[in-house]
Design a protein around this motif. Structure first.
Motif, PDB file in Angstrom:
ATOM      1  N   TYR A   1       0.774  -1.246   0.000  1.00  0.00           N
ATOM      2  CA  TYR A   1       0.000   0.000   0.000  1.00  0.00           C
ATOM      3  C   TYR A   1       0.801   1.290   0.000  1.00  0.00           C
ATOM      4  CZ  TYR A   1      -3.893  -3.102   1.120  1.00  0.00           C
ATOM      5  OH  TYR A   1      -4.829  -4.097   1.084  1.00  0.00           O
TER       6      TYR A   1
ATOM      7  N   GLN B   1      -4.733   1.388  -3.237  1.00  0.00           N
ATOM      8  CA  GLN B   1      -4.042   1.970  -2.088  1.00  0.00           C
ATOM      9  C   GLN B   1      -4.820   3.104  -1.416  1.00  0.00           C
ATOM     10  OE1 GLN B   1      -0.267   3.230  -3.746  1.00  0.00           O
ATOM     11  NE2 GLN B   1       0.659   1.208  -3.426  1.00  0.00           N
TER      12      GLN B   1
ATOM     13  N   ARG C   1      -3.905   4.747   2.389  1.00  0.00           N
ATOM     14  CA  ARG C   1      -3.233   6.041   2.378  1.00  0.00           C
ATOM     15  C   ARG C   1      -4.116   7.143   2.972  1.00  0.00           C
ATOM     16  NH1 ARG C   1       1.347   6.837  -0.863  1.00  0.00           N
ATOM     17  NH2 ARG C   1       2.053   4.987  -2.031  1.00  0.00           N
TER      18      ARG C   1
END
Length: 255
Positions: A82, A244, A248
């Motif tokens: 990620y 991701q 994030r």
């Protein structure tokens, strides 16, 4: 008479280099499994029939399990999945290709699972760090390959429309298959022999499905080895951003 003396630290340096190569190989193979798992997961809620909804999800979960083991060999699996940027991923360009229609997904799976089964079968017979994973995963991949082969036969030797779409998919993805057999440092298998076996297997399935084996080059000048070097196709960046986004957006969150 002069006796040759080993340079201090030579063995340690060689061991470190070998370890780094294995870590890099684990990253490359782990990225293959991770990215294809995500692509197959995109079919959730969109598969053509309910049975395929379950089948594709199971294949995606098998690949995700392989990815977790492999990425853990190279570092923290979550950070590697990620928090890396696009150029840091080492997956094959084949696995990042968009799903397209169902025939496109089947062709991608046929090409990759045939390769992966040959690779894991060989790794099972080695004393490498990959052998335990390979011994378990090869059984999963045998199902993946059989599933792809059966659908290739059904679509290729089905209606005129299904035949046309399956042929189009095989032709479109053929140019990405050369990269499958670019040697990966840290993976000690006979790559040339494996490529020969792959061609025999895939060619046999396509012909049985009444499909024409693609005649174009299996790697273009810019695609050969590109994924392994961190060079990816246009769709990969968009896929990665989606994959991701949650991690994030909430760094350090626990669920």
């Amino acid at each position: 008479m002069t006796t040759a003396r080993a340079t201090p630290g030579t063995d340690a340096s060689q061991a470190t280099a070998a370890g780094s190569a294995v870590d890099a190989a684990a990253l490359a193979l782990g990225d293959d499994a991770l990215i294809l798992s995500h692509r197959l997961g995109e079919w959730a809620g969109h598969a053509p029939v309910l049975e395929e909804e379950v089948a594709l999800a199971n294949i995606a979960l098998d690949l995700l399990g392989q990815a977790r083991v492999l990425l853990s060999m190279a570092g923290d699996e979550d950070e590697l999945a990620y928090l890396r940027e696009e150029r840091a991923f080492r997956n094959l360009q084949l696995v990042e290709q968009p799903n397209g229609d169902f025939a496109h997904t089947v062709a991608r799976q046929l090409y990759f699972s045939t390769y992966q089964r040959l690779l894991y079968s060989r790794l099972t017979a080695t004393d490498s760090r990959f052998a335990p994973l390979a011994a378990k995963a090869v059984k999963e991949v045998a199902y993946h390959q059989d599933h792809a082969e059966q659908w290739t036969l059904r679509l290729g030797d089905g209606t005129d429309e299904s035949h046309r779409r399956m042929q189009r998919a095989c032709d479109a993805l053929w140019r990405f298959t050369g990269e499958l057999f670019r040697p990966v440092e840290g993976v000690d298998v006979g790559w040339a022999a494996m490529e020969t076996s792959w061609l025999e297997s895939v060619t046999g399935v396509l012909r049985q499905a009444t499909l024409t084996v693609p005649e174009g080059p299996r790697s273009g000048a810019w695609t050969a080895g590109a994924g392994r070097e961190g060079l990816h196709t246009e769709s990969f960046g968009r896929m990665l951003a989606e994959m991701q986004h949650l991690h994030r957006s909430h760094p350090g969150a626990s669920w």
